[in-house]
Design an enzyme around this catalytic site. Structure first.
Site, short mmCIF file in Angstrom:
data_model
loop_
_atom_site.label_atom_id
_atom_site.label_comp_id
_atom_site.label_asym_id
_atom_site.label_seq_id
_atom_site.Cartn_x
_atom_site.Cartn_y
_atom_site.Cartn_z
N ASP A 1 52.93 45.60 37.94
CA ASP A 1 51.83 44.80 37.40
C ASP A 1 50.86 45.69 36.64
OD1 ASP A 1 52.40 42.24 38.20
OD2 ASP A 1 51.57 42.54 40.20
N LYS B 1 50.03 41.32 33.18
CA LYS B 1 49.40 40.43 32.19
C LYS B 1 48.45 41.24 31.32
CE LYS B 1 49.67 36.32 35.00
NZ LYS B 1 49.03 35.70 36.12
N MET C 1 38.89 37.63 41.15
CA MET C 1 39.12 36.92 39.89
C MET C 1 37.94 35.99 39.59
SD MET C 1 43.16 36.10 40.47
CE MET C 1 43.02 35.75 42.21
C1 LIG Z 1 45.67 38.58 41.16
S1 LIG Z 1 44.42 39.23 42.17
C2 LIG Z 1 45.36 40.31 43.16
C3 LIG Z 1 44.65 40.78 44.38
C4 LIG Z 1 45.46 41.79 45.17
N1 LIG Z 1 46.66 41.21 45.69
C5 LIG Z 1 44.68 42.45 46.28
O1 LIG Z 1 44.99 42.26 47.45
O2 LIG Z 1 43.75 43.20 45.94
C6 LIG Z 1 43.61 40.29 41.05
C7 LIG Z 1 42.14 40.43 41.36
O3 LIG Z 1 41.95 41.36 42.40
C8 LIG Z 1 40.74 42.06 42.19
N2 LIG Z 1 41.04 43.48 41.99
C9 LIG Z 1 42.23 44.06 42.08
N3 LIG Z 1 42.12 45.39 41.91
C10 LIG Z 1 40.82 45.64 41.70
C11 LIG Z 1 40.06 46.81 41.47
N4 LIG Z 1 40.63 48.02 41.43
N5 LIG Z 1 38.74 46.70 41.32
C12 LIG Z 1 38.13 45.51 41.38
N6 LIG Z 1 38.80 44.36 41.58
C13 LIG Z 1 40.12 44.41 41.76
C14 LIG Z 1 40.10 41.44 40.96
O4 LIG Z 1 39.29 40.38 41.38
C15 LIG Z 1 41.32 40.95 40.22
O5 LIG Z 1 40.98 39.94 39.29
#
Ligand SMILES: C[S@@+](CC[C@H](N)C(=O)[O-])C[C@H]1O[C@@H](n2cnc3c(N)ncnc32)[C@H](O)[C@@H]1O
Length: 395
Positions: A177, A199, A310
């Site tokens: 991803d 994406k 998100m």
């Molecule tokens: C599709 S979700 C996936 C979440 C993931 N499975 C998790 O457990 O962290 C993606 C969202 O996770 C958050 N996210 C993931 N990595 C991040 C990071 N390094 N810093 C801030 N937000 C993050 C954001 O809100 C992003 O839009």
């Protein structure tokens, strides 16, 4: 037919020896997903390659009896019959299963089975039959290939789990991803196929069906497919859908939980999502739609912390919903973007000013929003609502 039927997946196996017999044993053990440690002063070319690519862990010294304490199975392949015998005897003493790998010359290198209770003479390690009792953590009904859903953590390369890293080292294919520890992809051996399904704006969006198909096709071809995801695979990661697609197709699948951004990104910005005396629970939601009633109640009553993933695009809508429902505009809130990466930035502000402060700081996705008194729990010197500005800080 397997000569030796042992369930080795994830088990610590010690291979003593660095020659071709040890290399063959290590390769066979890796096929069975064992966690292989090699002890030998020098390695032959094949073993050196396995060590270089991280598929086995190498300690450059001979094995000693105490090393047996940390392993589940011992393979004696030193090429010296006395040393092998001593290892098998030490294993028998500890009631550890042990094998003597076949030497490179007929009769060479291996101890005889009558010399140590558990030794199997010149037994070669052969691929196992299906385990008679499948492990509850996996569904294994298909051919030899498999899919492993690996949670990669929030992005820093050292926030993936040890188990996740081991699977990555064994992967034939990595389906990756945009979020998560993408820096690790650059260090994969050239033989590993990397399929980027992340994406990215302006690029063809790979649909979930297409991703599932990639996973199934590669696994059916007998390959070990690591589906590397940001955070945890089962938290807004569509890992459940990929799991079901595999199970329905009869493809072996397992999950390696990851460090979710929902908890780790606030932590990295100094926010504990629960804190004794401050918050007794945490509610995690995605921000694509309206907040749920439970989320609104958590903030209005102050009983639990709200974490939104998100949630950048709908931030102003969500804040308006909370305030309209009676939330105190002084409720501490924070938005942390690019957590755990060198680009990490955060804004803390009272709820009533969060949107303006985030906009003026120019923070965007990926970001985690936290609302609740915990935001100030570790920063008592900067109480909520003191009007002291955005509190923006670089990481
Ligand atoms: C599709 S979700 C996936 C979440 C993931 N499975 C998790 O457990 O962290 C993606 C969202 O996770 C958050 N996210 C993931 N990595 C991040 C990071 N390094 N810093 C801030 N937000 C993050 C954001 O809100 C992003 O839009």
């Amino acid at each position: 037919m397997a000569l030796v039927a042992l369930e080795l997946a994830g088990r610590a196996v010690l291979v003593a020896g660095g020659g071709p017999a040890a290399a063959r044993a290590a390769a066979s053990l890796l096929d069975q997903d064992a966690d292989v440690r090699v002890l030998a002063e020098e390695l032959c070319e094949d073993l050196a390659e396995l060590a270089r690519t991280g598929r086995v862990r190498w300690t450059p010294r001979p094995a000693v009896a105490a090393d047996l304490d940390d392993c589940w199975l011992v393979v004696a392949a030193t090429g010296g019959s006395l040393t092998d015998r001593a290892l098998l005897a030490a294993a028998a003493e500890r009631r550890r299963p042990a094998l003597a790998a076949a030497g490179d010359e007929p009769g060479g290198g291996g101890a005889r089975e009558d010399e140590a209770g558990w030794g199997l003479g010149s037994a070669r390690l052969l691929p196992l039959e299906e385990p008679s009792t499948p492990s509850p953590a996996r569904s294994r009904t298909g051919p030899a290939g498999r899919v492993v859903l690996v949670g990669g953590g929030p992005g820093a390369e050292d926030l993936i789990t040890v188990r996740g890293q081991r699977w990555l080292a064994r992967a034939d294919v990595v389906v990756a991803d945009r979020l998560g520890p993408t820096g690790l992809l650059d260090r994969l051996p050239a033989r590993v196929e990397v399929v980027d399904v992340g994406k990215t704006p302006g690029r063809h969006q790979v649909s979930q069906d297409e991703i599932n198909q990639v996973l199934l096709d590669r696994a059916r071809a007998g390959l070990t497919v690591v589906r590397l995801k940001g955070g945890d695979p089962f938290l807004f990661g569509r890992g459940g859908e990929e799991w079901l697609a595999c199970v329905r197709a009869g493809v072996a699948v397992e999950v390696v939980p990851g460090v979710s951004s929902a908890l780790s990104v606030p932590a990295l910005a100094g926010v504990p999502v629960t804190h004794r005396g401050t918050s007794t629970g945490v509610l995690v939601e995605h921000g694509h739609t309206e907040l749920t009633g439970a989320a609104v109640r958590a903030v209005v009553t102050g009983e639990a912390t709200l974490v939104v993933l998100m949630g950048v695009a709908n931030l102003s809508r969500h804040v308006a919903t909370l305030l309209a429902a009676g939330a105190d505009p002084r409720t501490p809130a924070a938005l942390v973007s690019d957590g755990s990466t060198p680009r990490q930035r955060s804004v803390t502000a009272p709820l009533g000013r969060l949107v303006a402060e985030v906009e003026s700081a120019g923070l965007g996705a990926p970001a985690v929003v936290v609302v609740g008194a915990v935001v100030d729990a570790l920063a008592p010197a900067a109480p909520a609502g003191d009007g002291s500005g955005p509190g923006e800080n670089g990481a």
